[in-house]
Design a protein around this motif. Sequence first.
Motif, PDB file in Angstrom:
ATOM      1  N   ALA B   2       4.702   0.142  12.407  1.00 19.04           N
ATOM      2  CA  ALA B   2       5.461  -1.368  12.693  1.00 19.04           C
ATOM      3  C   ALA B   2       6.737  -1.237  11.655  1.00 19.04           C
ATOM      4  N   GLY B   3       7.817  -1.900  12.121  1.00 15.29           N
ATOM      5  CA  GLY B   3       9.173  -2.076  11.472  1.00 15.29           C
ATOM      6  C   GLY B   3       9.040  -2.903  10.239  1.00 15.29           C
ATOM      7  N   VAL B   4      10.178  -3.189   9.584  1.00 12.96           N
ATOM      8  CA  VAL B   4      10.403  -4.160   8.675  1.00 12.96           C
ATOM      9  C   VAL B   4      10.097  -5.498   9.294  1.00 12.96           C
ATOM     10  N   THR B   5       9.190  -6.412   8.609  1.00 14.54           N
ATOM     11  CA  THR B   5       9.135  -7.679   9.038  1.00 14.54           C
ATOM     12  C   THR B   5       9.483  -8.741   7.849  1.00 14.54           C
ATOM     13  N   GLN B   6      10.006  -9.634   8.385  1.00 16.42           N
ATOM     14  CA  GLN B   6      10.591 -10.882   7.386  1.00 16.42           C
ATOM     15  C   GLN B   6       9.956 -12.100   7.842  1.00 16.42           C
ATOM     16  N   THR B   7       9.624 -13.011   6.910  1.00 20.39           N
ATOM     17  CA  THR B   7       9.162 -14.167   7.402  1.00 20.39           C
ATOM     18  C   THR B   7       9.505 -15.053   6.332  1.00 20.39           C
ATOM     19  N   GLN B  17      17.102 -27.878  -3.303  1.00 18.56           N
ATOM     20  CA  GLN B  17      15.668 -27.157  -3.308  1.00 18.56           C
ATOM     21  C   GLN B  17      15.659 -25.693  -3.543  1.00 18.56           C
ATOM     22  N   GLN B  18      14.384 -25.245  -3.609  1.00 19.25           N
ATOM     23  CA  GLN B  18      14.480 -23.566  -3.676  1.00 19.25           C
ATOM     24  C   GLN B  18      13.702 -23.091  -2.372  1.00 19.25           C
ATOM     25  N   VAL B  19      13.710 -21.702  -2.304  1.00 20.67           N
ATOM     26  CA  VAL B  19      13.388 -21.299  -1.219  1.00 20.67           C
ATOM     27  C   VAL B  19      12.745 -19.788  -1.487  1.00 20.67           C
ATOM     28  N   THR B  20      11.513 -19.576  -0.810  1.00 27.72           N
ATOM     29  CA  THR B  20      11.279 -18.060  -0.859  1.00 27.72           C
ATOM     30  C   THR B  20      11.217 -17.338   0.328  1.00 27.72           C
ATOM     31  N   LEU B  21      11.808 -16.251   0.409  1.00 33.17           N
ATOM     32  CA  LEU B  21      11.674 -15.349   1.577  1.00 33.17           C
ATOM     33  C   LEU B  21      10.711 -14.053   1.290  1.00 33.17           C
ATOM     34  N   SER B  22      10.165 -13.811   2.416  1.00 33.44           N
ATOM     35  CA  SER B  22       9.196 -12.578   2.173  1.00 33.44           C
ATOM     36  C   SER B  22       9.819 -11.439   3.260  1.00 33.44           C
ATOM     37  N   CYS B  23       9.423 -10.156   2.678  1.00 34.02           N
ATOM     38  CA  CYS B  23       9.545  -8.952   3.529  1.00 34.02           C
ATOM     39  C   CYS B  23       8.668  -8.191   3.344  1.00 34.02           C
ATOM     40  N   SER B  24       8.005  -7.550   4.464  1.00 34.72           N
ATOM     41  CA  SER B  24       7.006  -6.403   4.198  1.00 34.72           C
ATOM     42  C   SER B  24       7.791  -5.446   4.845  1.00 34.72           C
ATOM     43  N   PRO B  25       7.834  -4.271   4.081  1.00 35.44           N
ATOM     44  CA  PRO B  25       8.335  -2.818   4.381  1.00 35.44           C
ATOM     45  C   PRO B  25       7.633  -2.076   5.337  1.00 35.44           C
ATOM     46  N   ILE B  26       8.104  -1.137   5.883  1.00 36.50           N
ATOM     47  CA  ILE B  26       7.523  -0.126   6.882  1.00 36.50           C
ATOM     48  C   ILE B  26       6.334   0.424   5.786  1.00 36.50           C
ATOM     49  N   SER B  27       5.162   0.980   6.554  1.00 36.07           N
ATOM     50  CA  SER B  27       4.156   1.229   5.741  1.00 36.07           C
ATOM     51  C   SER B  27       4.815   2.662   5.110  1.00 36.07           C
ATOM     52  N   GLY B  28       4.489   2.939   3.577  1.00 36.51           N
ATOM     53  CA  GLY B  28       4.734   4.048   2.831  1.00 36.51           C
ATOM     54  C   GLY B  28       6.027   3.839   2.304  1.00 36.51           C
ATOM     55  N   HIS B  29       6.762   3.099   2.625  1.00 35.26           N
ATOM     56  CA  HIS B  29       8.212   2.949   2.107  1.00 35.26           C
ATOM     57  C   HIS B  29       8.070   2.029   0.948  1.00 35.26           C
ATOM     58  N   ARG B  63      20.676 -17.606  -9.673  1.00 36.83           N
ATOM     59  CA  ARG B  63      19.761 -18.340  -8.719  1.00 36.83           C
ATOM     60  C   ARG B  63      18.929 -17.511  -7.917  1.00 36.83           C
ATOM     61  N   PHE B  64      19.620 -16.499  -7.778  1.00 36.82           N
ATOM     62  CA  PHE B  64      18.880 -15.518  -6.810  1.00 36.82           C
ATOM     63  C   PHE B  64      17.946 -14.558  -7.473  1.00 36.82           C
ATOM     64  N   SER B  65      16.854 -14.358  -7.156  1.00 35.07           N
ATOM     65  CA  SER B  65      15.932 -13.494  -7.802  1.00 35.07           C
ATOM     66  C   SER B  65      15.076 -12.915  -7.136  1.00 35.07           C
ATOM     67  N   GLY B  66      14.447 -11.878  -7.131  1.00 31.58           N
ATOM     68  CA  GLY B  66      13.406 -11.318  -6.483  1.00 31.58           C
ATOM     69  C   GLY B  66      12.276 -10.701  -7.047  1.00 31.58           C
ATOM     70  N   ARG B  67      11.240 -10.194  -6.424  1.00 26.39           N
ATOM     71  CA  ARG B  67      10.173  -9.372  -7.108  1.00 26.39           C
ATOM     72  C   ARG B  67       9.467  -8.348  -5.759  1.00 26.39           C
ATOM     73  N   GLN B  68       8.639  -7.663  -6.426  1.00 23.81           N
ATOM     74  CA  GLN B  68       8.038  -6.554  -5.632  1.00 23.81           C
ATOM     75  C   GLN B  68       6.539  -6.757  -5.998  1.00 23.81           C
ATOM     76  N   PHE B  69       5.744  -6.572  -5.004  1.00 24.68           N
ATOM     77  CA  PHE B  69       4.263  -6.403  -5.394  1.00 24.68           C
ATOM     78  C   PHE B  69       3.790  -5.090  -5.227  1.00 24.68           C
ATOM     79  N   SER B  70       2.752  -4.874  -5.679  1.00 19.76           N
ATOM     80  CA  SER B  70       2.058  -3.405  -5.583  1.00 19.76           C
ATOM     81  C   SER B  70       2.029  -2.847  -4.320  1.00 19.76           C
ATOM     82  N   ASN B  71       1.941  -3.599  -3.355  1.00 21.10           N
ATOM     83  CA  ASN B  71       1.800  -3.096  -1.969  1.00 21.10           C
ATOM     84  C   ASN B  71       3.169  -3.027  -1.475  1.00 21.10           C
ATOM     85  N   SER B  72       4.104  -3.098  -2.230  1.00 18.62           N
ATOM     86  CA  SER B  72       5.582  -2.868  -1.644  1.00 18.62           C
ATOM     87  C   SER B  72       6.273  -3.838  -1.214  1.00 18.62           C
TER      88      SER B  72
END
Lengths: 116, 115
Positions: B2-7, B17-29, B63-72
């Motif tokens: 599967a490719g990179v997915t964004q929601t 307002q504030q907003v949160t965007l999500s990104c799931s990388p390619i498996s293993g990346h 105002r722009f921030s991010g984070r990454q979780f243990s599953n990337s």
Amino acid sequence: QQQVKQSPQSLIVQKGGISIINCAYENTAFDYFPWYQQFPGKGPALLIAIRPDVSEKKEGRFTISFNKSAKQFSLHIMDSQPGDSATYFCAARTRYSGAGSYQLTFGKGTKLSVIP
Amino acid sequence: KAGVTQTPRYLIKTRGQQVTLSCSPISGHRSVSWYQQTPGQGLQFLFEYFSETQRNKGNFPGRFSGRQFSNSRSEMNVSTLELGDSALYLCASSPGLAGGPETQYFGPGTRLLVL
């Protein structure tokens, strides 16, 4: 200066013609120059790339010409097809300390339309 | 693979307002980079995360921030939205170790409209 200047902004080419997009940079720390193709509703996709120790790279109908002394590089699309109609971005990479860490600086894009 | 997915793919918010965007990388990346794309400024680098740590940051306000979780998987957050934040936000994943853009893949983006 972290900047890459790209021209033209838009380009119309007849089917079978040659499309040429140019980019120029100032920062001599850039060490890798990729080109991206982006279709509407999609993210950019790597098309072709070149390192500064090479003057030309060809992949199928796509060729990058690189002039290190002039700090310029260009994308040539030979035998342009309607399916090549997309936005093209040049980019340049800066590496940072630490394995794998780099940053891409993009040109502002060229919208290519290939007319039948 | 599967490719990179964004929601989500599209989002409408109002100023402040504030907003949160999500990104799931390619498996293993393990590396995720975020970019903002606007007609006027083109593609601009926001930040890059690798193994839950921010490795690199572009020239954007706090105002722009991010984070990454243990599953990337990665999220980016924009607080106190401004009209100028309207853009396509792109996420790109790569293995993150050696190598360069040739191993980086972009997602389709999240289009944010701030009213």
